[in-house]
Design a protein around this motif. Structure first.
Motif, PDB file in Angstrom:
ATOM      1  N   PHE A 245     -23.517   2.576  -3.651  1.00 12.24           N
ATOM      2  CA  PHE A 245     -22.480   2.295  -4.654  1.00 12.24           C
ATOM      3  C   PHE A 245     -21.829   3.700  -4.935  1.00 12.24           C
ATOM      4  CE2 PHE A 245     -23.728  -1.898  -6.986  1.00 12.24           C
ATOM      5  CZ  PHE A 245     -23.512  -2.503  -5.719  1.00 12.24           C
TER       6      PHE A 245
ATOM      7  N   CYS B 193     -19.824   3.879  -8.188  1.00 11.74           N
ATOM      8  CA  CYS B 193     -19.318   3.304  -9.466  1.00 11.74           C
ATOM      9  C   CYS B 193     -18.398   4.160 -10.079  1.00 11.74           C
ATOM     10  CB  CYS B 193     -20.710   2.922 -10.418  1.00 11.74           C
ATOM     11  SG  CYS B 193     -21.692   1.728  -9.537  1.00 11.74           S
TER      12      CYS B 193
ATOM     13  N   CYS C  44     -20.473   5.955 -12.952  1.00 11.23           N
ATOM     14  CA  CYS C  44     -21.740   6.564 -12.791  1.00 11.23           C
ATOM     15  C   CYS C  44     -21.645   7.882 -13.629  1.00 11.23           C
ATOM     16  CB  CYS C  44     -21.809   6.912 -11.233  1.00 11.23           C
ATOM     17  SG  CYS C  44     -23.370   7.575 -10.612  1.00 11.23           S
TER      18      CYS C  44
ATOM     19  N   ASN D   1     -29.466  -1.123  -7.614  1.00 10.01           N
ATOM     20  CA  ASN D   1     -28.064  -1.782  -7.450  1.00 10.01           C
ATOM     21  C   ASN D   1     -28.053  -2.981  -6.426  1.00 10.01           C
ATOM     22  OD1 ASN D   1     -27.877  -0.848  -4.748  1.00 10.01           O
ATOM     23  ND2 ASN D   1     -26.518   0.952  -5.409  1.00 10.01           N
TER      24      ASN D   1
ATOM     25  N   LYS E 129     -28.987  -4.510 -10.519  1.00 10.94           N
ATOM     26  CA  LYS E 129     -27.744  -4.805 -11.050  1.00 10.94           C
ATOM     27  C   LYS E 129     -26.695  -5.980 -10.217  1.00 10.94           C
ATOM     28  CE  LYS E 129     -25.550  -1.058 -11.593  1.00 10.94           C
ATOM     29  NZ  LYS E 129     -25.379  -1.187 -13.200  1.00 10.94           N
TER      30      LYS E 129
ATOM     31  N   ASP F 205     -22.902  -6.565 -11.407  1.00  7.66           N
ATOM     32  CA  ASP F 205     -21.623  -6.380 -12.419  1.00  7.66           C
ATOM     33  C   ASP F 205     -20.470  -7.403 -12.414  1.00  7.66           C
ATOM     34  OD1 ASP F 205     -23.149  -4.123 -13.507  1.00  7.66           O
ATOM     35  OD2 ASP F 205     -21.798  -2.619 -12.201  1.00  7.66           O
TER      36      ASP F 205
ATOM     37  N   VAL G 157     -16.621  -6.360  -7.944  1.00 14.06           N
ATOM     38  CA  VAL G 157     -17.465  -5.556  -7.596  1.00 14.06           C
ATOM     39  C   VAL G 157     -16.960  -4.243  -6.801  1.00 14.06           C
ATOM     40  CG1 VAL G 157     -19.638  -5.354  -6.304  1.00 14.06           C
ATOM     41  CG2 VAL G 157     -19.341  -7.275  -7.896  1.00 14.06           C
TER      42      VAL G 157
ATOM     43  N   ASP H  39     -17.833  -1.186  -8.735  1.00 19.74           N
ATOM     44  CA  ASP H  39     -18.908  -0.379  -7.952  1.00 19.74           C
ATOM     45  C   ASP H  39     -18.537   0.280  -6.657  1.00 19.74           C
ATOM     46  OD1 ASP H  39     -20.677  -1.417 -10.041  1.00 19.74           O
ATOM     47  OD2 ASP H  39     -20.674  -3.495  -9.121  1.00 19.74           O
TER      48      ASP H  39
END
Length: 256
Positions: free
Chosen positions: A36, A38, A41, A121, A143, A145, A152, A156
């Motif tokens: 990912f 993100c 992050c 994730n 995860k 989201d 996503v 992500d």
């Protein structure tokens, strides 16, 4: 300011969700390696950390973890939890299952009351070896989201193919022996609205939670610096309202 973890074993830190947590970083200490990218992050964007991308060797992880656990136990401060996190996605490591076995053996010998947690994730749970390893730890925190592929991709930034339907299918293979974790946030990214707290988003997410039926759900929002600076933290009261809807499904839900 986002930052990398510069050590294989880091902390301990007081985690909002896990207690006194000793971190294990299987990823490079001077770069980031994740499936990912993100927008939230704490380690920053993948492209910001392009250095040498090699995994930390199994034996090095084991020896450093053993030394740290012995030191903490001798000092009378054993960790509540050993947490696999760090500079990317831990389950990408080719020896992930063997490292989990090593960690369980060390925990059982040195600090049997400590739990083992993995923050993932969920992009690798289609691999049987990863699922086997995750089923052996105390807290496999996976995860999800959003219920929508488009959201996503926005939040992500998955590398390569990603399908919510496939991830949910693989999560159901855990038969409830997992913790589902979701980051709720809103704001803007590259001119697009970011918001997975709308009724459309939450209602669809709840449907998937009901299908997966994890033993617990963790909902949280921003707490640290993010690479995208136009994001907003969701107020705790809103997270609590989402948690109440999870609990109405008969599933425990914590807010951090």
């Amino acid at each position: 300011m986002t930052a990398l973890y510069n050590d294989i074993i880091f902390g301990p830190v007081h985690s909002r969700r896990l207690g006194l947590s000793l971190g294990v970083n299987l990823l490079p200490t001077e770069s980031k390696l994740c499936s990912f990218d993100c927008i939230y992050c704490e380690c920053g964007w993948n492209a910001e950390h392009p250095g040498v991308r090699r995994f930390n060797a199994r034996e090095q992880v084991r020896s450093l973890l053993e030394a740290t656990l012995r030191r903490m136990v001798a000092a009378g401060t054993p960790p509540d939890v050993v947490t696999f996190a760090g500079n990317g996605e831990p389950t990408l490591h080719p020896d992930f299952e063997a490292i989990i076995d090593d960690t369980i053996a060390l925990r059982d010998e040195l600090c049997p009351s400590a739990r083992i947690s993995v923050l993932s994730n969920a992009t690798q749970i289609g691999r049987e070896s990863v699922r086997r390893a995750l089923l052996r730890v105390d807290n496999n925190i996976l995860k999800l989201d959003s219920a929508f592929d488009e959201t996503v991709r926005l939040i992500d930034n998955p590398c390569g193919n990603y399908s919510v339907a496939e991830v949910v299918r693989d999560m159901r293979l855990f038969e409830g022996r997992m913790i589902l974790q979701t980051m709720f946030l809103r704001g803007e990214y590259e001119g697009r609205t970011v918001d997975n707290t709308t009724e459309r988003e939450v209602a669809a997410w709840l449907e998937l939670v009901a299908q997966i039926r994890p033993r617990q759900v963790m909902v949280y929002s921003l707490d640290r610096d993010t690479p995208c600076k136009t994001l907003c933290k969701v107020p705790r009261e809103e997270l609590q309202a989402i948690a109440a809807r999870v609990e109405a499904l008969g599933i425990a839900c914590s807010v951090a």
